[in-house]
Scaffold this active site. Sequence first.
Site, short mmCIF file in Angstrom:
data_model
loop_
_atom_site.label_atom_id
_atom_site.label_comp_id
_atom_site.label_asym_id
_atom_site.label_seq_id
_atom_site.Cartn_x
_atom_site.Cartn_y
_atom_site.Cartn_z
N VAL A 539 0.75 -1.28 -0.48
CA VAL A 539 -0.45 0.19 0.16
C VAL A 539 1.05 1.04 -0.10
CG1 VAL A 539 -2.12 -0.86 1.47
CG2 VAL A 539 -0.24 0.27 2.62
N ASP A 540 2.42 0.91 0.05
CA ASP A 540 2.93 2.14 -0.32
C ASP A 540 4.22 1.69 -1.65
OD1 ASP A 540 4.86 -0.50 0.50
OD2 ASP A 540 5.49 0.73 2.32
N ASP A 541 4.27 2.80 -1.88
CA ASP A 541 5.61 3.63 -2.53
C ASP A 541 6.96 2.16 -2.95
OD1 ASP A 541 4.33 4.90 -4.06
OD2 ASP A 541 5.01 7.04 -2.91
#
Length: 672
Positions: A539-541
Amino acid sequence: MVLQDHRDVKDQRVYAPIESNSKLSKVGPTLEDRMKQYRESVEQPSQYWARVAKQNFFWKTLWESDDSVFSFNFDKSKGPIDIKWFDGATTNICYNAVDRHIEEGKKDKVAFYWEGNDVGETSAVTYGQLHDEVSKLAYLLKTKYGVVKGTRVSIYLPMITLGPIAMLAVARLGAVASVVFGGFSAHSLSARIIDSESTVLITAEGTMRGDKPIQLKKIVDEALTDAEAQGVACKAIVFERHGRDGVPMKEGRDVWYQDEIAALPAEAASTPVEWVEAEHPLFLLYTSGSTGKPKGLEHTTGGYMVYAHTTFTTTFDYHDDDVYFCTGDIGWITGHTYATWGPLLAGSTSVLFEGVPTHPTPSRWWDIVDKFKVTQFYTAPTAIRALMKGGEAPVKKTSRASLRVLGSVGEPINVEAWNWYYNVVGEGHCDIVDTWWQTETGGHMITPLPGNTPLKPGSASLPFFGVQPALLDPTTLKEVEGAGEGLLVIKHSWPGQSRTIFKDAERFAQTYFPVDGYYMTGDGARRDADGYYWLTGRVDDVLNVSGHRLGTSEVECAVNTHPDVVESAVVGIPHDVKGEGIYVYVCFKEGVEITQKLLDSVKAIVRNEIGAIATPDAVHPANGLPKTRSGKIMRRILRKIAAGQLDELGDISTLADPSVVEELIALKAVWV
Ligand code: 6R9
């Protein structure tokens, strides 16, 4: 945070555990057996882990009381993040992984079957031999290099037995290993040597990957020169793998491993272990995050030891005569916990393979399985997908009758790959264990257990003993009850949890404990009505390329070192073999002529800065990037353009300059 879904079609089929495995299962044949043990592990965690830790390990001195084998604080508002297991006890993990087995009569048992890159290059190391080699290297490190408890030692090696030997030798002295993946560039290696302030590097002059010779020493020379220029003087012990011809050795800095070991006195073979506290650091492993430079996650001795052994023996349902084969490289956490520590702590026989699955033929892995009668096999979905492309024939040529359990790790396994693994590789007689976990978790967190857990293709199934997952609603950050979807967090500490980021406790707290009371995994997940977890991706980069973690910002930093580049933005795109591919948007300086050669040079600079695993799949020239009025790059839009989903761009009216979107699409048509 945005929840994404990288999964494909949902296969609703549920596969019953393999009957012959159910008969063997140490946990028991029914889900109720598992749940009973699970309930005990979460209702009475201290007693549960104290029992496990006493049964399977040697402790020089024990912790104070079984009522409190752990303490932790996941809540920043209540004080610093703090995690401790078996505090007060002392042990040595090398003693538990080697010496102990010899004392128990396993001196002549094979610890590793080693299989080289080329067919015919093969050897076996018994626990007795392992003990001698580890002792000697520990002696050399101690007497010649002054390595003592706490000293950091870097390891940069191909998959040869010296890898685990070096990790064991370092741990024997209570020193701290930092293994760097052998595919990383000089820049990545020096950054890790500098951050860990390593005084010694254990390496090799070269290796072969398939037909390709890799000159590791060249990379090492560049890295050590760079480290020295930045104030970290690090010496090198170089293993002669193929020959010394043409390998420059720097006087006073580099020595040949074989020469040094041969010159040691007889007493070197019995170097005593250094007893260390349970919370003494064992290793650092650098991994990518969504921002900044890679972080050195620190694991400590006691908890990691207990967790590595317990998950290894349980998830693979390891029995004494089994032969286990993990294809993961020691440069990653999988190679730490499940190619080195787990198997050795269990006193198992395992296979270490230097090469690639397609050399000299795409049957290679299965030939190795037949040669050593492998019972448990552990690999990554990306490799399964790559082999799937070659069809069934190379698999069918081999027997694979010895196999019982097939493991998967590194990324969500898509249903097609799962089915192929189950039906073609396993021929329907193996349980598949899709193990979800992370560098930070030290060992398996959500996984089926062979012969016990009904399998749903694409789901990692249920939490391991002692693990308490939860899902947080991404907007309210409140726990989702029952079936639902959200950010995957863990509510209670487990023994294998990483304790901190080396020299950066603040970053550790900010990254992993943004919501008070929870360890934030960075993954999204769905929980179905049976309580099974379905991982949906980061859900992050953070990108997951062939099961390897890479930060988008890390790749952008590499691109930005290009002399013609003004700025860049990196996003992931679906890739049928790698899972996720790397897609780079680049704004070049005014007047720079865009040519194929220029775009290729962007790929080359990333490969040189980070390593081949980070080579971009596509470079997309841009006149400008879609940014909000506050200057934030809208990656959502970049992802959609990259994937060609132009009808799903969504609202672009909040962009500072919406016309960049059309321009990007037009440039894509010409260049990508
Ligand atoms: C062990 C390892 C961790 C990230 C993790 C997740 C992804 C790993 C997975 C999986 C779905 C699985 N991941 N195993 N996703 N199903 N069975 O790979 O550690 O390199 O730190 O990567 O990999 O996204 O957060 P690491």
